[in-house]
Motif scaffolding. Structure first.
Motif, PDB file in Angstrom:
ATOM      1  N   LYS A 203      51.371 -10.915  23.456  1.00 14.92           N
ATOM      2  CA  LYS A 203      50.594 -10.909  22.217  1.00 14.92           C
ATOM      3  C   LYS A 203      49.352 -10.033  22.363  1.00 14.92           C
ATOM      4  CE  LYS A 203      52.017 -15.604  20.919  1.00 14.92           C
ATOM      5  NZ  LYS A 203      51.566 -17.025  20.795  1.00 14.92           N
ATOM      6  N   GLY A 204      48.684 -10.136  23.501  1.00 16.88           N
ATOM      7  CA  GLY A 204      47.471  -9.362  23.708  1.00 16.88           C
ATOM      8  C   GLY A 204      47.742  -7.862  23.706  1.00 16.88           C
ATOM      9  N   THR A 205      48.857  -7.478  24.292  1.00 15.32           N
ATOM     10  CA  THR A 205      49.208  -6.052  24.319  1.00 15.32           C
ATOM     11  C   THR A 205      49.486  -5.532  22.911  1.00 15.32           C
ATOM     12  OG1 THR A 205      50.194  -6.361  26.505  1.00 15.32           O
ATOM     13  CG2 THR A 205      50.792  -4.361  25.312  1.00 15.32           C
ATOM     14  N   VAL A 229      53.241  -7.161  29.155  1.00 12.69           N
ATOM     15  CA  VAL A 229      53.088  -5.778  28.694  1.00 12.69           C
ATOM     16  C   VAL A 229      54.461  -5.133  28.526  1.00 12.69           C
ATOM     17  CG1 VAL A 229      52.275  -3.486  29.347  1.00 12.69           C
ATOM     18  CG2 VAL A 229      50.788  -5.477  29.682  1.00 12.69           C
ATOM     19  N   GLY A 230      55.324  -5.342  29.498  1.00 11.79           N
ATOM     20  CA  GLY A 230      56.661  -4.744  29.417  1.00 11.79           C
ATOM     21  C   GLY A 230      57.437  -5.213  28.192  1.00 11.79           C
ATOM     22  N   TRP A 231      57.366  -6.529  27.930  1.00  7.80           N
ATOM     23  CA  TRP A 231      58.067  -7.048  26.744  1.00  7.80           C
ATOM     24  C   TRP A 231      57.485  -6.473  25.465  1.00  7.80           C
ATOM     25  CZ3 TRP A 231      62.638  -8.570  27.348  1.00  7.80           C
ATOM     26  CH2 TRP A 231      63.032  -9.367  28.427  1.00  7.80           C
ATOM     27  N   ALA A 232      56.156  -6.334  25.390  1.00  8.17           N
ATOM     28  CA  ALA A 232      55.518  -5.776  24.191  1.00  8.17           C
ATOM     29  C   ALA A 232      55.948  -4.329  23.969  1.00  8.17           C
ATOM     30  CB  ALA A 232      53.997  -5.869  24.331  1.00  8.17           C
ATOM     31  N   ILE A 233      55.982  -3.565  25.054  1.00  8.49           N
ATOM     32  CA  ILE A 233      56.418  -2.167  24.935  1.00  8.49           C
ATOM     33  C   ILE A 233      57.868  -2.113  24.455  1.00  8.49           C
ATOM     34  CG2 ILE A 233      56.931  -0.075  26.260  1.00  8.49           C
ATOM     35  CD1 ILE A 233      53.945  -0.517  25.753  1.00  8.49           C
ATOM     36  N   ARG A 234      58.687  -3.020  24.950  1.00  6.08           N
ATOM     37  CA  ARG A 234      60.085  -3.054  24.497  1.00  6.08           C
ATOM     38  C   ARG A 234      60.169  -3.473  23.033  1.00  6.08           C
ATOM     39  NH1 ARG A 234      64.541  -5.965  28.176  1.00  6.08           N
ATOM     40  NH2 ARG A 234      63.862  -4.223  29.506  1.00  6.08           N
ATOM     41  N   ASP A 235      59.400  -4.495  22.640  1.00  7.66           N
ATOM     42  CA  ASP A 235      59.398  -4.952  21.240  1.00  7.66           C
ATOM     43  C   ASP A 235      59.011  -3.829  20.288  1.00  7.66           C
ATOM     44  OD1 ASP A 235      60.025  -7.477  22.172  1.00  7.66           O
ATOM     45  OD2 ASP A 235      57.958  -8.235  22.020  1.00  7.66           O
ATOM     46  N   LEU A 236      58.024  -3.027  20.690  1.00  4.20           N
ATOM     47  CA  LEU A 236      57.480  -1.978  19.818  1.00  4.20           C
ATOM     48  C   LEU A 236      58.193  -0.639  20.002  1.00  4.20           C
ATOM     49  CD1 LEU A 236      53.690  -2.833  20.373  1.00  4.20           C
ATOM     50  CD2 LEU A 236      55.088  -3.397  18.372  1.00  4.20           C
ATOM     51  N   ASN A 237      59.174  -0.619  20.884  1.00  5.88           N
ATOM     52  CA  ASN A 237      59.948   0.608  21.141  1.00  5.88           C
ATOM     53  C   ASN A 237      59.027   1.775  21.515  1.00  5.88           C
ATOM     54  OD1 ASN A 237      62.371   2.035  21.346  1.00  5.88           O
ATOM     55  ND2 ASN A 237      62.265   2.758  19.235  1.00  5.88           N
ATOM     56  N   LEU A 238      58.120   1.525  22.453  1.00  3.27           N
ATOM     57  CA  LEU A 238      57.132   2.540  22.842  1.00  3.27           C
ATOM     58  C   LEU A 238      57.325   3.031  24.288  1.00  3.27           C
ATOM     59  CD1 LEU A 238      53.833   1.082  21.289  1.00  3.27           C
ATOM     60  CD2 LEU A 238      55.123   3.093  20.521  1.00  3.27           C
ATOM     61  N   ALA A 239      58.483   2.778  24.841  1.00  2.00           N
ATOM     62  CA  ALA A 239      58.692   3.135  26.246  1.00  2.00           C
ATOM     63  C   ALA A 239      58.523   4.641  26.492  1.00  2.00           C
ATOM     64  CB  ALA A 239      60.075   2.682  26.709  1.00  2.00           C
ATOM     65  N   ASP A 240      58.941   5.462  25.537  1.00  2.00           N
ATOM     66  CA  ASP A 240      58.860   6.911  25.744  1.00  2.00           C
ATOM     67  C   ASP A 240      57.455   7.453  25.491  1.00  2.00           C
ATOM     68  OD1 ASP A 240      61.543   7.005  26.366  1.00  2.00           O
ATOM     69  OD2 ASP A 240      62.173   7.437  24.307  1.00  2.00           O
TER      70      ASP A 240
END
Length: 320
Positions: A203-205, A229-240
Motif C-alpha cells: 500500500k505504501g509503495t 514493493v515487488g507486489w505493488a510494481i506487479r499490480d501497477l505493471n511498472l516492471a519495465d
C-alpha cells in the motif's frame, strides 16, 4: 567381614553412587540462552534460527526463540527480555526493534548478570559484549550503487523503509543516500516509512507512486518491504519503467528478480548471524574472553545478470 561391616560398606557405596549420579546430572545440565528477535516468521529469521540451532547443538546449549508478531512491537520484546531473566537465562541474543526503547530492558538484563549479544539490529547500550550482523551502512551503499545502474538520464528515487526507530533500517538508508546523492542525475529522493509487513509496504509503495509518479527508482531495505514493493510494481505493471533494489531473499523475491519486478537484491547472511551469536555466547558462558566490537557477516549484490551463476545460486537458495 561381619554383617555390620557389610552394611556399612553397602551404605557407603550407595552414598557414593548417589553423589556420582548427582554430579553427573549437574554436569549435564545445559546452559539456557534466550534468542529474542524482531520477528520469527520470515525466511530471514528462519535462517537465523537454523544457524543458532546448529551452534546450540554443537556447544550443548539449551536455546529458546521468540519475537513479536509485528516488527514495531518493542514493548513485547521488552516483556520477552524480562521473561528470559525470570526463566533463568544466562545470556540473551537480541535484535532490537527500537534502538532506544529497548535499551532499559537490555540494561536490566545485564544488571541481572545476563550476557548480551546483538545480532542484526543494534540497541543503545554499552552493556553489549559483541555485535554480529550486516554492516548496514555499507549494505546501504551497495544498494545505492545498484540503484545508480539505472540508465535513466534523470533519476527520481523513492525509498520504502520500515520503522524509523529501527537502527539497521536507518543505517541502510543513510548509506544509500550517501551514494546516490553524489550522482548529478539524481533529481530528488522521497522516503515513506511503513509498518514492516508485505501488505503495508504494498500500500505504501502505491501511495508513493501515486503522489510522485515521476519516481523511476525504488529502494527498500528488508524482506517484508521488498515483497510489498515487488507486489505493488506487479499490480501497477511498472516492471519495465522502474528499477527496484531490494533486500534479502526468499522464493517469492527471487521469482520477482527473475520476472523483473525487482532488479537487484542485497542478500545478507542470516545463518551466520545465528550461528556466530550462539558461538560467542558459548564462549562467554565458558568464561572465555571474546573480542568486543562488531563482527561483519557477508552481504552480496545479486542481479538478474548474475543470479544463475553457481556461486550466487548457493547464496540465493541457502534457505534453511
Amino acid at each position: 567381614m561381619n554383617t555390620f561391616k557389610k552394611i556399612v560398606v553397602w551404605i557407603l557405596l550407595g552414598v557414593m553412587l548417589i553423589t556420582l549420579v548427582s554430579c553427573s546430572n549437574k554436569d549435564n545440565k545445559k546452559h539456557y540462552v534466550a534468542m529474542i528477535t524482531k520477528s520469527t516468521k520470515s525466511a530471514f529469521w528462519q535462517s537465523v534460527f537454523a544457524g543458532a540451532s546448529a551452534a546450540a547443538t554443537e556447544y550443548n546449549l539449551s536455546i529458546s526463540y521468540a519475537g513479536p508478531e509485528l516488527e514495531e512491537d518493542y514493548e513485547y520484546q521488552n516483556d520477552l527480555i524480562y521473561q528470559a531473566i525470570e526463566d533463568g537465562a544466562e545470556a540473551v541474543i537480541f535484535s532490537a526493534v527500537d534502538y532506544n526503547a529497548n535499551a532499559k530492558a537490555i540494561e536490566d538484563a545485564a544488571k541481572k548478570g545476563l550476557k548480551v549479544i546483538i545480532i542484526d539490529s543494534d540497541v543503545n547500550s554499552n552493556q553489549v559484549t559483541c555485535r554480529i550482523g550486516t554492516d548496514n551502512y555499507a549494505a546501504g551503499c551497495m544498494a545505492g550503487e545498484a540503484a545508480l545502474a539505472s540508465s535513466e538520464e534523470k533519476i527520481h528515487i523513492g525509498i520504502v523503509n520500515y520503522d524509523i526507530n529501527s537502527a539497521n533500517g536507518q543505517q541502510r538508508e543513510d548509506g544509500f543516500r550517501e551514494i546516490v546523492s553524489k550522482d548529478s542525475r539524481v533529481i530528488d529522493i522521497v522516503t515513506i516509512n511503513v509498518v514492516s509487513t508485505t501488505e503495508d509496504a504494498r500500500k505504501g509503495t502505491k501511495q508513493l507512486l501515486e503522489e510522485h509518479p515521476e519516481i523511476n527508482v525504488i529502494a527498500t531495505f528488508n524482506e517484508w518491504t521488498s515483497l510489498g514493493v515487488g507486489w505493488a510494481i506487479r499490480d501497477l505493471n511498472l516492471a519495465d519503467e522502474t528499477t527496484v533494489v531490494a533486500f534479502d531473499s526468499n522464493v517469492v523475491s527471487v521469482g520477482m528478480l527473475e520476472t523483473g519486478e525487482v532488479d537487484a537484491l542485497i542478500v545478507q547472511n542470516p545463518y551466520a548471524m545465528g550461528y556466530l551469536g550462539v558461538e560467542k555466547v558459548a564462549e562467554l558462558i565458558r568464561g572465555q574472553s571474546i573480542e568486543k566490537g562488531t563482527i561483519d557477516t557477508s552481504t552480496t549484490l545479486i542481479t538478474r545478470d548474475n543470479m544463475y551463476d553457481a556461486e550466487y545460486q548457493k547464496i540465493l537458495f541457502s534457505f534453511h
